[in-house]
Design an enzyme around this catalytic site. Sequence first.
Site, PDB file in Angstrom:
ATOM      1  N   LYS A  83      41.102  39.178  27.529  1.00  0.00           N
ATOM      2  CA  LYS A  83      40.988  38.124  28.550  1.00  0.00           C
ATOM      3  C   LYS A  83      39.642  38.242  29.261  1.00  0.00           C
ATOM      4  CE  LYS A  83      40.741  40.334  32.339  1.00  0.00           C
ATOM      5  NZ  LYS A  83      40.759  41.010  33.490  1.00  0.00           N
ATOM      6  N   VAL A 117      37.399  49.531  25.214  1.00  0.00           N
ATOM      7  CA  VAL A 117      38.358  50.150  26.142  1.00  0.00           C
ATOM      8  C   VAL A 117      37.727  50.329  27.526  1.00  0.00           C
ATOM      9  CG1 VAL A 117      39.702  52.255  26.562  1.00  0.00           C
ATOM     10  CG2 VAL A 117      39.605  51.268  24.278  1.00  0.00           C
ATOM     11  N   ALA A 118      38.565  50.170  28.566  1.00  0.00           N
ATOM     12  CA  ALA A 118      38.126  50.297  29.962  1.00  0.00           C
ATOM     13  C   ALA A 118      36.893  49.439  30.216  1.00  0.00           C
ATOM     14  CB  ALA A 118      37.852  51.764  30.311  1.00  0.00           C
ATOM     15  N   GLY A 165      37.230  45.940  31.367  1.00  0.00           N
ATOM     16  CA  GLY A 165      37.492  44.754  32.187  1.00  0.00           C
ATOM     17  C   GLY A 165      37.998  43.598  31.352  1.00  0.00           C
ATOM     18  N   GLY A 193      44.363  47.116  27.093  1.00  0.00           N
ATOM     19  CA  GLY A 193      45.643  47.829  27.154  1.00  0.00           C
ATOM     20  C   GLY A 193      46.771  46.898  27.573  1.00  0.00           C
ATOM     21  N   SER A 194      46.501  46.029  28.554  1.00  0.00           N
ATOM     22  CA  SER A 194      47.520  45.078  29.019  1.00  0.00           C
ATOM     23  C   SER A 194      47.902  44.122  27.901  1.00  0.00           C
ATOM     24  CB  SER A 194      46.975  44.254  30.199  1.00  0.00           C
ATOM     25  OG  SER A 194      46.595  45.093  31.245  1.00  0.00           O
ATOM     26  N   ASP A 250      48.024  42.565  34.938  1.00  0.00           N
ATOM     27  CA  ASP A 250      47.470  41.611  33.968  1.00  0.00           C
ATOM     28  C   ASP A 250      48.428  41.333  32.805  1.00  0.00           C
ATOM     29  OD1 ASP A 250      45.092  41.163  35.242  1.00  0.00           O
ATOM     30  OD2 ASP A 250      43.912  42.550  34.033  1.00  0.00           O
TER      31      ASP A 250
HETATM   32  P1  ATP Z   1      41.985  46.083  33.070  1.00  0.00           P
HETATM   33  O1  ATP Z   1      40.980  44.986  33.009  1.00  0.00           O
HETATM   34  O2  ATP Z   1      43.426  45.594  32.917  1.00  0.00           O
HETATM   35  O3  ATP Z   1      41.784  47.070  34.183  1.00  0.00           O
HETATM   36  P2  ATP Z   1      40.521  47.399  31.077  1.00  0.00           P
HETATM   37  O4  ATP Z   1      40.161  46.382  30.047  1.00  0.00           O
HETATM   38  O5  ATP Z   1      39.469  47.712  32.077  1.00  0.00           O
HETATM   39  O6  ATP Z   1      41.833  46.918  31.762  1.00  0.00           O
HETATM   40  P3  ATP Z   1      41.848  49.065  29.149  1.00  0.00           P
HETATM   41  O7  ATP Z   1      41.060  48.838  27.904  1.00  0.00           O
HETATM   42  O8  ATP Z   1      43.162  48.411  29.241  1.00  0.00           O
HETATM   43  O9  ATP Z   1      40.954  48.734  30.418  1.00  0.00           O
HETATM   44  O10 ATP Z   1      41.964  50.656  29.317  1.00  0.00           O
HETATM   45  C1  ATP Z   1      42.141  51.278  30.564  1.00  0.00           C
HETATM   46  C2  ATP Z   1      42.681  52.685  30.335  1.00  0.00           C
HETATM   47  O11 ATP Z   1      44.003  52.582  29.831  1.00  0.00           O
HETATM   48  C3  ATP Z   1      41.883  53.472  29.339  1.00  0.00           C
HETATM   49  O12 ATP Z   1      41.227  54.505  30.009  1.00  0.00           O
HETATM   50  C4  ATP Z   1      42.886  54.018  28.327  1.00  0.00           C
HETATM   51  O13 ATP Z   1      42.869  55.412  28.289  1.00  0.00           O
HETATM   52  C5  ATP Z   1      44.254  53.577  28.829  1.00  0.00           C
HETATM   53  N1  ATP Z   1      45.075  52.914  27.797  1.00  0.00           N
HETATM   54  C6  ATP Z   1      46.405  52.979  27.722  1.00  0.00           C
HETATM   55  N2  ATP Z   1      46.885  52.255  26.702  1.00  0.00           N
HETATM   56  C7  ATP Z   1      45.835  51.690  26.096  1.00  0.00           C
HETATM   57  C8  ATP Z   1      45.700  50.811  24.985  1.00  0.00           C
HETATM   58  N3  ATP Z   1      46.752  50.376  24.276  1.00  0.00           N
HETATM   59  N4  ATP Z   1      44.460  50.403  24.662  1.00  0.00           N
HETATM   60  C9  ATP Z   1      43.397  50.820  25.394  1.00  0.00           C
HETATM   61  N5  ATP Z   1      43.466  51.661  26.435  1.00  0.00           N
HETATM   62  C10 ATP Z   1      44.679  52.095  26.807  1.00  0.00           C
END
Ligand code: ATP
Length: 284
Positions: A10, A95-96, A98, A102-103, A136
């Site tokens: 997203k 990952v992490a 934004g 994970g959501s 989210d």
């Molecule tokens: P948001 O925008 O919802 O804060 P994000 O995109 O910044 O999420 P994610 O990629 O969802 O971040 O990852 C955040 C943390 O969640 C990571 O540090 C990771 O270790 C943990 N995590 C748990 N499950 C997952 C998954 N299925 N995929 C990626 N990261 C995951």
Amino acid sequence: MKTYEKAPAKINLMLDVLHKRPDGYHEVEMVMTMVDLADRLEMVELPRDTIIISSQVGYIPLDEKNLAFQAARLIKDRYDVKRGVHIHLDKKIPVAAGLAGGSSDAAATLRGLNRLWGLNIPMIELQELGAELGSDVPFCVTGGTALATGRGEVLHSICNPPQCWVVLAKPPINVSTQEVYTRLRSDQISKHPSAADMIAAIQSGSFQEVCEQLGNVLEDVTLKLHPEVQQLKEAMMRLGADGTLMSGSGPTVFGLVSKESKVPRIYNGLRGFCREVYAVRLLT
Ligand code: ATP
């Protein structure tokens, strides 16, 4: 028995923080939509009562910390499912970043297991389950384009923005969502973006107006902490993007581009100093 689900990333077209609530969450207004950059989940039923998570990447947790694991456990507990599942996550979303990777995996797990186990849970109930996993997740359950209020879990569906290219660039830095919200002084925000104006721009079908209404109050915090995010935004505009914004708490920056012919220059220009760059379409 096995099933597959796509878990798209997203982006926030606007993100405003109204105030901090007594329960510690921030009251937000966000307009969110999805882009065609997605993880792919394979869910295989297991005869024994267990949840196994695997992935081709080594940098995410594969235990109960994984949001897909938590989604599977929640649905098993709530609907008293005694069967097990092996979920393989083919990660494509940074990952992490934004981008709610994970959501979206958690939401895809809820949709996939609902089908795999023939549970017939209505969408609205899947969204309520999702809200227990993260703010989210309810949006990721249905996708599309929506105004999210409350802590992000109260959704009003709106029409999709005009189709365009989205160039995403994730600088190699870690941003903690929690730290960004902690540092944000919601009473000192200089300019609040307007959800109503963004929705009007989307409904008018004017790509230019959507670009003009892009805004994210969390940029104030993340851009100060990490000037390279600001530099990335400036580089995107210089290279020809029509509008740019940081997604969520960052550090990913996206640029909206209407003309396909401009995309290679922006993509190649950014690749010069940023390894993770993607050029995708809106998921409309
Ligand atoms: P948001 O925008 O919802 O804060 P994000 O995109 O910044 O999420 P994610 O990629 O969802 O971040 O990852 C955040 C943390 O969640 C990571 O540090 C990771 O270790 C943990 N995590 C748990 N499950 C997952 C998954 N299925 N995929 C990626 N990261 C995951």
